[in-house]
Design an enzyme around this catalytic site. Structure first.
Site, mmCIF file in Angstrom:
data_model
loop_
_atom_site.group_PDB
_atom_site.id
_atom_site.type_symbol
_atom_site.label_atom_id
_atom_site.label_comp_id
_atom_site.label_asym_id
_atom_site.label_seq_id
_atom_site.Cartn_x
_atom_site.Cartn_y
_atom_site.Cartn_z
ATOM 1 N N GLN A 169 73.235 46.736 57.321
ATOM 2 C CA GLN A 169 74.617 46.925 57.632
ATOM 3 C C GLN A 169 75.517 48.011 57.243
ATOM 4 O OE1 GLN A 169 74.556 42.270 56.101
ATOM 5 N NE2 GLN A 169 76.562 43.098 56.150
ATOM 6 N N GLU B 248 85.304 36.980 56.616
ATOM 7 C CA GLU B 248 84.946 35.998 55.624
ATOM 8 C C GLU B 248 86.009 35.110 55.014
ATOM 9 O OE1 GLU B 248 82.041 39.304 53.670
ATOM 10 O OE2 GLU B 248 84.117 39.647 53.324
#
Ligand code: MCN
Ligand code: CUM
Length: 800
Positions: free
Chosen positions: A234, A754
């Site tokens: 990532q 998120e």
């Protein structure tokens, strides 16, 4: 050329439009390109020998039989890595971690040796044939036990070190103490408060469990001295920096490529021994080496999330105004501190724990502890411990409401930071950029007809023959995302800015490259939309490229919902540099002064005159063909954006559950999620992100769990046991939104990816506990499986 403005706007497919996902064309046709799709000539395969026990000395490793397995080329152990000084590696949290176990294993499934072979099967056979003799040591898996005076020493390599990366260590299994807020003021507020509540809770160990496990293909070219590694990362740029520092290969000769990634969710932020071993093997053997872990390895040894033992306390007035918040956390970090947080924050952004509420004094303290369990403590769809913090404050507000006999919505209204208080500085020092919590909650309560739900619940509670317990969960959360301002956030000293390079070609199409990397978030779609609106070029002809350190400018990667807040801002700023140059060119072409021009969708026109204009396409051609005197040819720009602050997205979630009084089976009757992420770039992608995050929140709250038995054997590390909801179990989600732009972001956008995870988990617990509230229950821990609910029912005299 002179189509109506409306049509031209639509043709751009820019910001605010639900543009279909560009990347789906390849994904739904099986044409994605994942690490395991990389196949190089002469490529070798690596597999890992792992410890079957949780704590032991390694007496002897015998490679002989393994080396005789047909196809096996080499077996490497810590002894082989020692001369290269690569048997230990630094972690992102300032600790060190064994790459291959050096004389001792610290957790079950720890990496002990690697076998490299001509194919994957031979490598696996080789792993079976490596003989390791272990002398077992006492095991500690409970962090409270680990802190007792006589507890076994887990990290002998740290013997005598009374300080770690984050200050003093008071015990051999203690990693750090970190605190924030004003302890004296908070203690004083508690001492004089009319009402106090306290609740212990455990946020269990869970794992992001992306569908694609971790892996790498490392290819060292001994002739050129160049290392190319495809890996599931990532954050490829920071990996390049670390690999260069560890290997001594100049950063310019290291190329890290993150190809398509099959889900990250935080699991692919860390640097794992498998990656390092694949790279070392390639350097040693001079051939490409592939390593792909299997599901059990992924769930057992790569970064877990959470495992926070939290105590929350609130002090309040008798009518429910919160005066102070105090929390204490024992954080299980496993055998090595391999958390992925900004370097200065060993507990991440846990100090967002004051939530959406105007709390005058607050104090939090976190103690990190070593245990004989896998390392980790990464986020799992959460910006650095924000999930834990939101869970704690939302549970505590419910507990306080229950003690006072107040309604959950009423107590929240009473304590909200009000719209006119923004920008608002919390007791922990965060400056919240914008918010409107009351409007968000009111919209949700109206949408579900909250009073009617409460009336139905009261009726059911009064009827002993009713077969179900009905619970209503309500959460109003605030997140902190977009790490981050470089002055406070860095990873191993590299500031957490992000970047974008845009190049407009002569014929008016463009390519843009960023330092982030999509793992499923649809960046190719949404980033192009930002550029389309800023530059008046259709998003259909804007190529987006991420994840290759040799082409993209340096960026810190995608996690903590930082791509929109940080890279998204860099994209807008880079586009604005191009826009400014384009204006000069347009003025030159139209032979007017820049001040006489106005921008309209895809063109500069003479103010008030629809017939005299130059489109961005005209300007692009001119930039390469007849730029004004004194202006460089070409039309491109790079921007590095260092955000002045985080962004603070928020939401209000409501859940209705029905629990079967006989079996503990739960049905999620309704889940209503309202999110505010400021300016919305692509509403369809946002909705997809929210569905995904809610589904993962449902998974965590209702079933996911990694635990250990007394010997340190991991439990739940297969998909037979680990709960991954399918369409069958997943509830129907209802979504909604409000828009409160961030005042400091160039587009007004905040992160969103998120939020649904962070917000939904406490909402489920809030609903489950609410079903038992009239029976005096204030809290129970996740996961809320039917079996555990059945025990809970029995504890209150139900379920036969
Ligand atoms: N978006 C938008 N408007 C906004 C905010 C976001 O249209 N105001 C869009 C963005 O353009 C982007 C997407 O929503 O396409 C997510 O943006 P953002 O909130 O900035 O989050 P990131 O792109 O940084 O994604 C990271 C985040 C994290 S940390 C985890 S964990 C997670 C998540 O993304 N992992 C995922 N969602 C995931 N989704 C998939 N499919 N796979 C993962 O691994
Ligand atoms: Cu927060 S898990 Mo995500 O940061 O990759």
């Amino acid at each position: 050329m002179n189509a109506p403005a409306n049509d031209r706007e639509k043709d751009l497919m820019g910001m605010g439009m639900s543009r279909l996902r560009k990347e789906d064309a390849r994904f739904i046709q099986g044409k994605g390109n994942y690490v395991d799709d990389i196949k190089l000539p002469d490529m070798l395969h690596m597999d890992i020998v792992r410890s079957p026990v949780a704590h032991a000395r390694i007496v002897r490793i015998n490679k002989e039989a393994a080396l005789k397995v047909p196809g096996v080329i080499a077996v490497l152990t810590a002894q082989d890595l020692k001369p290269l000084k690569l048997h230990w590696m630094p972690t992102l949290a300032g600790d060190v971690q064994a790459v291959l176990a050096d004389e001792k294993v610290h957790f079950q499934m720890q990496e002990v040796a690697v076998v490299i072979a001509t194919d994957r099967y031979a490598a696996a056979d080789g792993v079976e044939a490596v003989e390791v003799e272990y002398e077992e040591l006492p095991v500690v898996i409970d962090p409270f036990e680990a802190l007792k005076p006589g507890a076994p020493v887990i990290r002998e390599d740290l013997a005598g070190k009374s300080a770690g990366a984050h200050g003093e260590r008071y015990h051999h299994n203690h990693i750090f103490t970190w605190d924030a807020g004003d302890k004296a003021a908070t203690d004083a507020a508690f001492a004089s408060a009319p009402i106090t509540v306290r609740q212990d809770m455990h946020y269990p160990r869970v794992h992001p469990c992306p569908l694609e496990t971790c892996g790498a293909v490392a290819s060292f070219d001994p002739v050129r001295g160049e290392l190319t590694t495809w890996m599931t990362s990532q954050a490829p740029h920071i990996v390049r920096t670390v690999v260069s520092m560890l290997s001594g290969i100049p950063e310019s000769k290291v190329r890290i490529i993150s190809p398509d990634i099959g889900g990250g969710f935080g699991n692919k932020v860390g640097i794992y021994p498998g990656y390092v071993c694949a790279i070392v093997s390639s350097i040693v053997l001079g051939k490409p080496v592939k390593w792909i872990e299997d599901r059990i390895e992924n769930l057992s040894s790569t970064a877990f999330a959470r495992d926070y033992h939290m105590t929350g306390e609130l002090a309040a007035t008798a009518d429910g105004k919160i005066l102070a918040l105090r929390t204490n956390v024992i954080a299980d970090h496993g055998a090595f501190d391999a958390c992925a947080d900004p370097t200065k924050f060993p507990a991440g952004m846990f100090h967002i724990v004051s939530g959406s509420y105007d709390i005058p004094s607050a104090y939090c303290r976190v103690d990190g502890v070593y245990t004989n369990t896998a390392p980790g403590g990464v986020a799992y769809r959460c910006s650095f411990r924000v999930t834990e913090a939101v869970y704690l404050i939302e549970r505590m507000v419910d507990v306080l409401a229950q003690k006072l006999g107040m309604d959950k919505a009423a107590i929240r209204s009473k304590n909200f930071i009000r719209r006119e208080q923004f920008p608002y500085t919390s007791a922990f020092g965060f400056e919240y950029d914008s918010g409107d919590y009351q409007s968000a909650m009111d919209k949700v309560l109206a949408a579900v007809d909250y009073p009617r739900l409460r009336a139905e619940q009261a009726q059911k509670r009064a009827d002993p023959a009713c077969p179900t317990l009905m619970g209503i969960g309500l959460v109003t959360f605030t997140e902190v995302v977009g790490a981050g301002p470089s002055k406070i956030c860095d990873i191993l000293g590299v500031g957490m800015f992000d970047s974008c390079e845009i190049r407009v070609h002569p014929t008016g199409s463009a390519i843009a490259r960023m330092g982030t990397i999509s793992q499923g978030q649809g960046h190719q779609t949404t980033y192009a939309q930002i550029i389309a609106t800023e530059l008046g070029i259709s998003s259909e002809v804007i190529q987006i490229e991420e994840g290759d350190t040799s082409t993209a400018p340096y960026g810190l990667g995608t996690y903590g919902s930082r791509s929109t807040p940080v890279a998204g801002a860099a994209i807008a700023m880079a586009a604005r540099k191009i826009h400014a140059k384009a204006r000069k060119i347009a003025a030159h072409l139209l032979e007017v002064s820049e001040a006489d021009l106005e921008w309209e969708i895809d063109r500069f026109k003479l103010r008030g005159n629809d017939d005299r204009f130059k489109t961005m396409k005209d300007i692009a051609w001119a930039a390469y063909n007849q730029p004004p005197a004194g202006l460089e040819p070409g039309l491109e720009a790079v921007h590095y954006y260092d955000p002045p602050n985080f962004t603070f997205p928020f939401g209000a979630y409501l859940c209705v559950v029905d629990i079967d009084k006989g079996t503990g089976e739960t049905s999620i009757r309704r889940f209503y999620a309202l999110d505010d992420c400021g300016t919305r770039i692509n509403p369809m992608i946002i909705e997809g992100q929210i569905h995904g995050g809610l589904t993962e929140g449902f998974a965590v709250a209702m079933g996911q769990l990694l635990s250990f038995d007394k010997q340190g054997n991991i439990q739940g590390n297969t998909l037979m046991d680990y709960f991954l909801p399918t369409a069958v179990e997943t509830p129907k989600w209802e979504t909604d939104f409000t828009v409160t732009p961030s005042p400091h972001h160039p587009l007004g956008a905040k992160g969103v990816a998120e939020s649904p995870h962070v917000g939904s988990i406490p909402t489920f617990t809030s609903a489950m506990v609410d079903a038992f509230a009239h029976l005096g229950v204030t809290h129970f821990n996740m996961p809320h499986t039917a079996f555990r609910m059945w025990h809970q029912l029995k504890a209150v005299g139900l379920a036969g």
